[in-house]
Write a protein that holds these residues in place. Structure first.
Motif, PDB file in Angstrom:
ATOM      1  N   THR A  17       0.059  -1.341   0.166  1.00  0.00           N
ATOM      2  CA  THR A  17       0.007  -0.038  -0.055  1.00  0.00           C
ATOM      3  C   THR A  17       0.626   1.401  -0.027  1.00  0.00           C
ATOM      4  O   THR A  17       2.539   0.847   0.383  1.00  0.00           O
ATOM      5  N   PRO A  18       0.001   2.638  -0.408  1.00  0.00           N
ATOM      6  CA  PRO A  18       0.948   3.750  -0.099  1.00  0.00           C
ATOM      7  C   PRO A  18       1.864   4.403   0.926  1.00  0.00           C
ATOM      8  O   PRO A  18       3.170   4.550   0.760  1.00  0.00           O
ATOM      9  N   GLU A  19       1.467   3.486   1.898  1.00  0.00           N
ATOM     10  CA  GLU A  19       1.583   3.917   3.105  1.00  0.00           C
ATOM     11  C   GLU A  19       3.198   3.575   3.250  1.00  0.00           C
ATOM     12  O   GLU A  19       4.222   3.762   4.546  1.00  0.00           O
ATOM     13  N   ARG A  20       3.686   2.282   2.470  1.00  0.00           N
ATOM     14  CA  ARG A  20       5.077   1.493   3.031  1.00  0.00           C
ATOM     15  C   ARG A  20       5.668   1.954   1.520  1.00  0.00           C
ATOM     16  O   ARG A  20       6.924   0.838   2.215  1.00  0.00           O
ATOM     17  N   ALA A  21       5.432   2.895   0.970  1.00  0.00           N
ATOM     18  CA  ALA A  21       6.626   3.433  -0.204  1.00  0.00           C
ATOM     19  C   ALA A  21       7.774   3.693   0.427  1.00  0.00           C
ATOM     20  O   ALA A  21       9.056   3.392  -0.456  1.00  0.00           O
ATOM     21  N   CYS A  22       8.079   3.677   1.595  1.00  0.00           N
ATOM     22  CA  CYS A  22       9.908   3.304   2.168  1.00  0.00           C
ATOM     23  C   CYS A  22      10.485   2.029   2.151  1.00  0.00           C
ATOM     24  O   CYS A  22      11.818   2.498   1.264  1.00  0.00           O
ATOM     25  N   LEU A  23       9.272   1.581   2.040  1.00  0.00           N
ATOM     26  CA  LEU A  23      10.198   0.433   1.577  1.00  0.00           C
ATOM     27  C   LEU A  23      10.357  -0.146  -0.316  1.00  0.00           C
ATOM     28  O   LEU A  23      11.533  -0.568  -0.073  1.00  0.00           O
ATOM     29  N   MET A  24       9.986   0.308  -0.407  1.00  0.00           N
ATOM     30  CA  MET A  24      10.192   0.570  -2.612  1.00  0.00           C
ATOM     31  C   MET A  24      11.690   1.028  -2.492  1.00  0.00           C
ATOM     32  O   MET A  24      12.591   0.850  -3.470  1.00  0.00           O
ATOM     33  N   LEU A  25      11.231   2.601  -2.205  1.00  0.00           N
ATOM     34  CA  LEU A  25      12.444   3.236  -1.871  1.00  0.00           C
ATOM     35  C   LEU A  25      13.724   2.943  -1.743  1.00  0.00           C
ATOM     36  O   LEU A  25      14.864   3.038  -2.278  1.00  0.00           O
ATOM     37  N   ASP A  26      13.607   2.207   0.017  1.00  0.00           N
ATOM     38  CA  ASP A  26      14.496   1.920   0.292  1.00  0.00           C
ATOM     39  C   ASP A  26      15.459   0.453  -0.954  1.00  0.00           C
ATOM     40  O   ASP A  26      16.445   0.863  -1.211  1.00  0.00           O
ATOM     41  N   PHE A  27      13.908  -0.178  -1.751  1.00  0.00           N
ATOM     42  CA  PHE A  27      15.178  -1.227  -2.500  1.00  0.00           C
ATOM     43  C   PHE A  27      15.654  -0.934  -3.126  1.00  0.00           C
ATOM     44  O   PHE A  27      16.797  -1.126  -3.722  1.00  0.00           O
ATOM     45  N   TYR A  28      15.079   0.650  -3.474  1.00  0.00           N
ATOM     46  CA  TYR A  28      15.557   0.982  -5.133  1.00  0.00           C
ATOM     47  C   TYR A  28      16.829   1.761  -4.900  1.00  0.00           C
ATOM     48  O   TYR A  28      17.902   1.648  -5.446  1.00  0.00           O
ATOM     49  N   LEU A  29      17.009   2.254  -4.216  1.00  0.00           N
ATOM     50  CA  LEU A  29      18.248   3.403  -3.611  1.00  0.00           C
ATOM     51  C   LEU A  29      19.372   1.883  -3.417  1.00  0.00           C
ATOM     52  O   LEU A  29      20.272   2.485  -3.861  1.00  0.00           O
ATOM     53  N   ARG A  30      19.162   1.005  -2.651  1.00  0.00           N
ATOM     54  CA  ARG A  30      19.889  -0.380  -2.274  1.00  0.00           C
ATOM     55  C   ARG A  30      20.528  -0.494  -3.915  1.00  0.00           C
ATOM     56  O   ARG A  30      21.626  -0.878  -3.775  1.00  0.00           O
ATOM     57  N   ASN A  31      19.657  -1.462  -4.359  1.00  0.00           N
ATOM     58  CA  ASN A  31      20.338  -1.504  -5.729  1.00  0.00           C
ATOM     59  C   ASN A  31      20.568  -1.056  -6.977  1.00  0.00           C
ATOM     60  O   ASN A  31      20.023  -1.265  -8.038  1.00  0.00           O
ATOM     61  N   ARG A  32      20.520   0.511  -7.165  1.00  0.00           N
ATOM     62  CA  ARG A  32      20.765   0.974  -8.420  1.00  0.00           C
ATOM     63  C   ARG A  32      21.568   1.197  -8.558  1.00  0.00           C
ATOM     64  O   ARG A  32      21.599   0.576 -10.295  1.00  0.00           O
ATOM     65  N   PHE A  46      12.526   9.423  -9.648  1.00  0.00           N
ATOM     66  CA  PHE A  46      12.276   7.777  -9.480  1.00  0.00           C
ATOM     67  C   PHE A  46      12.987   7.650  -7.376  1.00  0.00           C
ATOM     68  O   PHE A  46      12.309   6.820  -7.468  1.00  0.00           O
ATOM     69  N   TYR A  47      13.676   8.298  -7.173  1.00  0.00           N
ATOM     70  CA  TYR A  47      14.124   7.597  -6.204  1.00  0.00           C
ATOM     71  C   TYR A  47      14.098   9.004  -5.074  1.00  0.00           C
ATOM     72  O   TYR A  47      14.519   8.613  -3.968  1.00  0.00           O
ATOM     73  N   THR A  48      12.522   8.932  -4.544  1.00  0.00           N
ATOM     74  CA  THR A  48      11.855   9.872  -3.513  1.00  0.00           C
ATOM     75  C   THR A  48      10.798   9.396  -3.647  1.00  0.00           C
ATOM     76  O   THR A  48      10.206   8.108  -4.047  1.00  0.00           O
ATOM     77  N   LEU A  49      10.333  10.225  -2.388  1.00  0.00           N
ATOM     78  CA  LEU A  49       9.419   8.644  -1.674  1.00  0.00           C
ATOM     79  C   LEU A  49       7.495   9.021  -2.083  1.00  0.00           C
ATOM     80  O   LEU A  49       7.342   8.235  -2.093  1.00  0.00           O
ATOM     81  N   ASP A  50       7.836  10.177  -2.996  1.00  0.00           N
ATOM     82  CA  ASP A  50       6.414  10.905  -3.280  1.00  0.00           C
ATOM     83  C   ASP A  50       6.410   9.914  -4.663  1.00  0.00           C
ATOM     84  O   ASP A  50       5.593   8.992  -4.719  1.00  0.00           O
ATOM     85  N   HIS A  51       7.234   9.702  -5.157  1.00  0.00           N
ATOM     86  CA  HIS A  51       7.439   9.094  -6.851  1.00  0.00           C
ATOM     87  C   HIS A  51       6.390   7.917  -6.371  1.00  0.00           C
ATOM     88  O   HIS A  51       6.096   6.973  -7.045  1.00  0.00           O
ATOM     89  N   TRP A  52       7.078   7.085  -5.237  1.00  0.00           N
ATOM     90  CA  TRP A  52       6.919   6.001  -4.905  1.00  0.00           C
ATOM     91  C   TRP A  52       5.401   5.407  -4.276  1.00  0.00           C
ATOM     92  O   TRP A  52       4.808   4.777  -4.053  1.00  0.00           O
ATOM     93  N   ARG A  53       4.999   6.843  -3.404  1.00  0.00           N
ATOM     94  CA  ARG A  53       3.877   6.260  -2.842  1.00  0.00           C
ATOM     95  C   ARG A  53       2.842   6.470  -4.119  1.00  0.00           C
ATOM     96  O   ARG A  53       1.839   5.966  -4.027  1.00  0.00           O
ATOM     97  N   GLN A  54       2.993   7.476  -5.234  1.00  0.00           N
ATOM     98  CA  GLN A  54       2.425   8.110  -6.325  1.00  0.00           C
ATOM     99  C   GLN A  54       1.441   6.140  -7.067  1.00  0.00           C
ATOM    100  O   GLN A  54       1.356   5.636  -7.576  1.00  0.00           O
ATOM    101  N   ARG A  55       3.231   5.989  -7.298  1.00  0.00           N
ATOM    102  CA  ARG A  55       3.457   4.342  -7.933  1.00  0.00           C
ATOM    103  C   ARG A  55       3.004   3.232  -6.852  1.00  0.00           C
ATOM    104  O   ARG A  55       2.328   2.550  -7.395  1.00  0.00           O
ATOM    105  N   CYS A  80      11.780  -5.434   5.297  1.00  0.00           N
ATOM    106  CA  CYS A  80      12.482  -4.836   3.831  1.00  0.00           C
ATOM    107  C   CYS A  80      12.355  -5.724   3.007  1.00  0.00           C
ATOM    108  O   CYS A  80      11.773  -7.126   2.990  1.00  0.00           O
ATOM    109  N   VAL A  81      12.406  -4.722   1.286  1.00  0.00           N
ATOM    110  CA  VAL A  81      12.080  -5.861   0.310  1.00  0.00           C
ATOM    111  C   VAL A  81      13.404  -6.644  -0.050  1.00  0.00           C
ATOM    112  O   VAL A  81      13.919  -5.607  -0.278  1.00  0.00           O
TER     113      VAL A  81
END
Length: 183
Positions: A17-32, A46-55, A80-81
């Motif tokens: 859910t959008p409330e957990r966007a920080c998990l996706m952001l963390d995954f993509y920052l770690r794996n950039r 792409f590497y922002t919390l706003d992007h991942w909330r919307q996505r 952790c994703v």
């Protein structure tokens, strides 16, 4: 319809859910850097919390309208994703098919986790949604991805020149598909 929770030996798959966007952001920052050779060029948004909330809002809506099932594989703590497994462009009717895409955390590559995650996702799409065909493509240089799809039973159906814009250039792709044996 409720969000899926699919348990594997090492993970729990669900639609975030959008409330957990920080998990996706963390995954993509770690794996950039790890994912860069296999994905489109990503701008900094792409590497922002706003992007991942919307996505995740979009993914949540797509799940409920039946056009996509974008699963994430979470660790045992659920914080952790470890991998993503996306089934997009779902078409029902006489086609009953979709496209598959996936990504794994660099720390878990080569441990069979992606096969575990994608296999569980395929089971859900075939058994719960009744899809007949799942299509996946990979760049010929991505030997790991090709081997994964082969282990999962995907069969080569073709070769597409300049198929997708990956990391700033048009790349050829091997086209594969898996047919649901029960449908």
């Amino acid at each position: 319809m409720t969000l899926p929770v699919i348990t594997t030996v090492r993970t729990r798959l669900t639609v975030l859910t959008p409330e957990r966007a920080c998990l996706m952001l963390d995954f993509y920052l770690r794996n950039r850097e790890h994912l860069r050779p296999w994905e489109p060029v990503r701008d900094e948004s792409f590497y922002t919390l706003d992007h991942w909330r919307q996505r995740l809002r979009d993914g949540y809506s797509q799940f409920f309208d039946g056009s996509a099932v974008q699963l994430v594989a979470l660790d045992e703590s659920g914080e952790c994703v470890l991998a993503t497994c996306n089934f997009t462009h779902i078409m029902m009717g006489m086609f009953k098919a979709c496209h598959l895409g996936y990504a794994i955390d660099k720390e878990y590559e080569g441990q069979g986790l992606m096969q575990e995650v994608v296999g569980a996702g395929i089971g859900y799409l075939f058994n719960e949604l009744g899809l007949h065909r799942i299509m996946a493509s990979y760049m010929p240089a991505n030997l790991r991805s090709g081997a994964l799809l082969e282990r999962l039973g995907f069969e080569r159906e073709g070769y597409a020149r300049d198929y997708l814009m990956i990391n700033g250039r048009w790349e050829d792709h091997v086209l594969t598909a898996l047919i649901n044996p029960a449908v």
